[in-house]
Design a protein around this motif. Sequence first.
Motif, short mmCIF file in Angstrom:
data_model
loop_
_atom_site.label_atom_id
_atom_site.label_comp_id
_atom_site.label_asym_id
_atom_site.label_seq_id
_atom_site.Cartn_x
_atom_site.Cartn_y
_atom_site.Cartn_z
N LEU A 1 -12.10 -36.27 -17.10
CA LEU A 1 -11.51 -36.15 -18.39
C LEU A 1 -12.29 -34.77 -18.62
O LEU A 1 -13.58 -33.93 -19.18
N SER A 2 -11.97 -33.92 -19.70
CA SER A 2 -11.93 -32.83 -20.13
C SER A 2 -12.69 -33.04 -21.57
O SER A 2 -12.46 -34.12 -22.16
N SER A 3 -12.91 -32.02 -22.67
CA SER A 3 -13.66 -32.20 -23.34
C SER A 3 -12.49 -33.06 -24.95
O SER A 3 -13.68 -33.45 -25.53
N ASN A 4 -11.30 -33.03 -24.71
CA ASN A 4 -10.07 -33.88 -25.69
C ASN A 4 -9.80 -34.72 -24.57
O ASN A 4 -8.70 -35.01 -25.53
N GLY A 5 -10.25 -35.02 -23.53
CA GLY A 5 -10.06 -35.83 -23.00
C GLY A 5 -8.52 -36.37 -22.63
O GLY A 5 -8.27 -37.25 -21.66
N LEU A 6 -8.34 -34.72 -22.16
CA LEU A 6 -7.19 -34.71 -20.96
C LEU A 6 -8.15 -34.97 -20.02
O LEU A 6 -9.06 -34.44 -19.21
N GLN A 7 -6.29 -35.67 -18.79
CA GLN A 7 -7.17 -35.71 -17.60
C GLN A 7 -7.04 -34.25 -16.65
O GLN A 7 -6.28 -33.73 -16.86
N ILE A 8 -8.54 -34.27 -15.65
CA ILE A 8 -8.11 -32.65 -15.07
C ILE A 8 -8.54 -33.48 -13.35
O ILE A 8 -9.31 -34.07 -13.27
N GLY A 9 -7.91 -32.91 -13.15
CA GLY A 9 -7.65 -32.75 -11.35
C GLY A 9 -8.57 -31.72 -10.56
O GLY A 9 -8.89 -30.59 -10.83
N TYR B 1 -9.37 -23.64 -17.19
CA TYR B 1 -7.97 -22.44 -16.60
C TYR B 1 -8.36 -21.21 -16.32
O TYR B 1 -8.02 -21.26 -15.08
N SER B 2 -9.21 -20.56 -17.20
CA SER B 2 -8.74 -18.98 -17.27
C SER B 2 -10.41 -18.54 -17.08
O SER B 2 -10.84 -18.49 -15.79
N THR B 3 -11.47 -19.07 -18.36
CA THR B 3 -12.40 -17.92 -18.20
C THR B 3 -14.02 -18.68 -17.64
O THR B 3 -14.82 -18.85 -17.07
N LYS B 4 -14.18 -20.27 -17.24
CA LYS B 4 -15.78 -20.82 -17.09
C LYS B 4 -15.57 -21.34 -15.99
O LYS B 4 -16.31 -22.13 -15.35
N ARG B 5 -14.48 -21.29 -14.46
CA ARG B 5 -14.48 -21.86 -13.22
C ARG B 5 -15.99 -21.54 -12.74
O ARG B 5 -16.50 -22.79 -12.12
N ASP B 6 -16.41 -20.53 -12.98
CA ASP B 6 -17.41 -19.99 -12.02
C ASP B 6 -19.00 -20.84 -12.94
O ASP B 6 -19.51 -21.17 -12.03
N ALA B 7 -19.00 -20.97 -14.04
CA ALA B 7 -19.90 -21.50 -14.92
C ALA B 7 -19.65 -22.65 -14.56
O ALA B 7 -20.89 -23.42 -14.07
N ILE C 1 -8.59 -26.47 -9.88
CA ILE C 1 -8.55 -27.75 -10.57
C ILE C 1 -7.37 -27.91 -11.78
O ILE C 1 -6.13 -26.96 -11.67
N THR C 2 -6.95 -28.72 -11.27
CA THR C 2 -5.13 -28.98 -11.63
C THR C 2 -5.30 -29.41 -13.09
O THR C 2 -6.31 -30.51 -13.56
N LEU C 3 -3.97 -28.72 -14.07
CA LEU C 3 -4.37 -29.52 -15.08
C LEU C 3 -3.01 -30.35 -15.28
O LEU C 3 -1.71 -29.29 -14.11
N PRO C 4 -2.69 -31.40 -16.08
CA PRO C 4 -1.70 -31.54 -16.08
C PRO C 4 -0.13 -30.38 -16.93
O PRO C 4 -0.57 -29.81 -16.93
N PRO C 5 1.03 -30.65 -16.21
CA PRO C 5 1.76 -29.63 -15.76
C PRO C 5 2.20 -29.52 -17.19
O PRO C 5 2.41 -27.89 -17.89
N THR C 6 2.43 -30.20 -18.60
CA THR C 6 2.98 -29.68 -19.63
C THR C 6 1.57 -28.79 -20.28
O THR C 6 1.93 -27.69 -20.94
N ILE C 7 -0.29 -28.63 -20.01
CA ILE C 7 -0.73 -28.33 -20.41
C ILE C 7 -0.91 -26.87 -19.64
O ILE C 7 -0.94 -26.15 -20.83
N LYS C 8 -0.71 -27.41 -18.46
CA LYS C 8 -0.81 -25.85 -18.02
C LYS C 8 0.50 -24.75 -18.11
O LYS C 8 0.22 -23.68 -18.80
N THR C 9 1.45 -25.73 -18.57
CA THR C 9 2.73 -24.76 -19.12
C THR C 9 2.16 -23.75 -20.14
O THR C 9 2.63 -22.78 -20.49
#
Length: 271
Positions: free
Chosen positions: A82-90, A141-147, A175-183
């Motif tokens: 889960l992300s900081s706002n409770g969304l499920q992340i793969g 999704y964008s800037t924190k993968r290495d961290a 890292i897989t996000l829900p499709p709607t969030i990714k869009t």
Amino acid sequence: MDRLPKLGLPVIIGVILLIILIVKSTITIAPGKAGVLYRTFGGGVVTDKPPMSEGFHWVLPWNKVYVYNVRQQELSEKMQVLSSNGLQIGLDATAWHQPVREKLGLLHQEKGERYITDVILPAIRSAARSVVGRYTPEQLYSTKRDAIQEEIFDETKKILDKQYVQLNEVLVRDITLPPTIKTAIETKLRQEQETLEYEFRLEKAEKEAERQRIEAEGKAAANRILSASLTDKILQEKGIQATVELSKSQNSKVIVIGAGNDGMPIILGNQ
């Protein structure tokens, strides 16, 4: 003659038992592996000596050797966090690990042969949930993968260092996000990029306008200075100098001295 078969049978049985004893008393450890000795009548798992190395070894038949792979191994795991706002992340992660060779006896005694699934896997899952829970989907999704990768490694290593396991690297493969969030994130990033491009063009135009203004002011100031310095006498002197230079030319001409306005010469020529 009748005694030979009777004597031969016990001998054959004795030879067979000897062969079995020899086979049970030896072990060959393959390259990249090490053995933990278990003494049935001598205190159990040997933890105060280095593990058995590669090659051939004699072992008492009532003891047992547990063989471990001590090379670097790969463990891949796909998990839902889960992300900081409770969304499920793969999250798809891979860990490179190996047992601490000098502590192999303790690893076997305390964790057992299933240490990969019982120790390493839970540690990676726990660290991944903890780390990903600090970030928003946009950051993931964008800037924190290495961290994220470094933080998962650090937190997993803290756990495994106490479990006689050496962690060499953790790789976040996807890292897989829900499709709607990714869009929605992609749309926002595209709009931000367009805004930055517009601001860049606007700033460039403003700088060009400022450059032209400064250049025009410079030219105007130069003209004012030049106009103020051009007196009649200076103009007459410049005219005389030009007349002298023209008189040296091979082209035919007629120079009338003092015929122009303010006494300036007039040059007449057929070419």
